[in-house]
Scaffold this active site. Structure first.
Site, short mmCIF file in Angstrom:
data_model
loop_
_atom_site.label_atom_id
_atom_site.label_comp_id
_atom_site.label_asym_id
_atom_site.label_seq_id
_atom_site.Cartn_x
_atom_site.Cartn_y
_atom_site.Cartn_z
N LYS A 148 0.99 -1.13 -0.09
CA LYS A 148 -0.09 0.18 0.02
C LYS A 148 0.79 1.13 -0.01
O LYS A 148 1.33 2.07 0.96
CB LYS A 148 -1.01 -0.13 1.03
CG LYS A 148 -2.26 1.02 1.10
CD LYS A 148 -3.41 0.49 1.89
CE LYS A 148 -4.31 1.64 1.78
NZ LYS A 148 -5.20 1.67 0.54
N GLU A 180 -9.22 -4.86 -10.13
CA GLU A 180 -9.82 -4.26 -8.91
C GLU A 180 -9.96 -2.66 -9.50
O GLU A 180 -9.80 -2.14 -10.55
CB GLU A 180 -8.85 -4.40 -7.74
CG GLU A 180 -7.48 -3.67 -8.00
CD GLU A 180 -6.54 -3.63 -6.73
OE1 GLU A 180 -7.17 -3.71 -5.61
OE2 GLU A 180 -5.30 -3.32 -7.12
C1 LIG Z 1 -5.88 -0.26 -4.96
C2 LIG Z 1 -6.78 -0.51 -3.87
N1 LIG Z 1 -7.54 -1.85 -3.87
C3 LIG Z 1 -8.48 -2.03 -2.92
C4 LIG Z 1 -8.57 -1.12 -1.93
C5 LIG Z 1 -9.67 -1.45 -0.74
O1 LIG Z 1 -8.85 -1.84 0.34
P1 LIG Z 1 -9.44 -1.72 1.78
O2 LIG Z 1 -10.86 -2.53 1.58
O3 LIG Z 1 -8.54 -2.22 2.87
O4 LIG Z 1 -9.99 -0.21 2.14
C6 LIG Z 1 -8.02 0.03 -1.87
C7 LIG Z 1 -8.40 1.04 -0.77
O5 LIG Z 1 -7.84 2.06 -0.88
C8 LIG Z 1 -7.04 0.67 -2.85
O6 LIG Z 1 -6.34 1.52 -2.94
#
Ligand SMILES: Cc1ncc(COP(=O)(O)O)c(C=O)c1O
Length: 285
Positions: A148, A180
């Protein structure tokens, strides 16, 4: 104004100043988390902090705070926020060495640590009733989307394209596969199955995605297949939704010029989002 946690101190946001030599500023050399709280109770704090630890580990930064210290920071941010629903932002960068050099500073310097809170706006009931629009865009990201990282240029360009098209999310497509969203994970109902891309270097392992999968498994809600979704199958899916910490399960009823299913949020989404709302109340702390 609510104070922010900045390098071990609680200060007003305008008093938190980052060096021009900070590697987050110069290189995007850092990672982040967004953690929600609903009714002042944190949802998924442990998996979010686990993911932070993992992201830090993958880029060779030592976690600056113990688990308990992070939890204390989160608790104070939630308690001090003006609203009951809160979005907490955490960022850790590799700090501000005196000299700009691509290689990691040796010896390491103190990381820059920020944690702040802002009101969490729920998705509007109108959008939940009609569903949201998405567009598809090529996935221009790097080969470690599981980290992240604060390097979000491809994600923000994709999201901006969505906004310009009047859509709520951009679905990222790599080699013909829908993986995604720009800031969310993707789910499609195809025949009897719920399909989502598997964990790996091409997606971020969303905490919401995993919480939903855990709930589905626990309560045997629907068969799940973890596989990338070919783009033409996505257009023909009965239902599509995306998940994230700040938008829960967001139904997608239009993708580009395609209408998803009958154009309304579907039965599976309704069932899963009701179950998820109850699950959140059950496990939030
Ligand atoms: C690229 C990406 N995928 C998926 C997610 C979803 O993650 P989460 O459920 O932990 O918020 C995020 C959240 O910011 C993201 O930036």
């Amino acid at each position: 104004m609510t104070q922010v946690y900045f390098n071990g101190q609680w200060v007003a946001p305008e008093a938190a100043k980052v060096s021009v030599f900070d590697r987050g500023f110069l290189f995007g050399d850092g990672v982040y988390e967004v953690i929600p709280a609903f009714g002042r109770r944190l949802f998924g704090a442990v998996p979010h902090l686990d993911r932070l630890t993992r992201s830090l580990h993958e880029i060779g930064i030592e976690n600056p705070l113990s688990r308990q210290a992070w939890l204390d920071v989160l608790a104070r941010l939630v308690a001090d926020c003006a609203t009951d629903d809160v979005s907490i932002y955490i960022q850790v960068t590799r700090g501000a060495p005196a000299k700009r050099d691509h290689a990691y500073p040796n010896p390491p310097v103190a990381p820059t640590v920020l944690a702040s809170a802002s009101p969490l706006q729920p998705v509007s009931p109108t959008v939940l009733k009609s569903g949201a629009r998405a567009i598809t865009v090529p996935d221009l990201r790097w080969g470690r989307c599981d980290i992240k990282s604060v390097n979000l240029l491809p994600n923000i360009m994709a999201r901006q394209q969505a906004v310009a098209a009047g859509a709520a999310e951009a679905i990222l497509v790599r080699e013909g596969m829908a993986l995604e969203g720009a800031a969310s994970n993707l789910f499609a109902v195809i025949d009897e199955d719920l399909i989502t891309a598997p964990l790996g270097v091409h997606i971020l392992g969303g905490v919401t995605r995993q919480a939903l999968l855990d709930l589905i498994q626990r309560d045997r809600l629907i068969p799940v297949v973890e596989t990338p979704i070919p783009i033409d199958r996505l257009f023909d899916a009965q239902e599509v939704f995306v998940t994230s910490s700040t938008r829960d399960l967001l139904p997608i009823t239009r993708i580009n010029e395609h209408v998803v299913g009958d154009g309304k949020p579907g039965e599976v989404w309704q069932r899963l989002s009701a179950a998820f709302a109850a699950y959140k109340r059950e496990v939030s702390q």
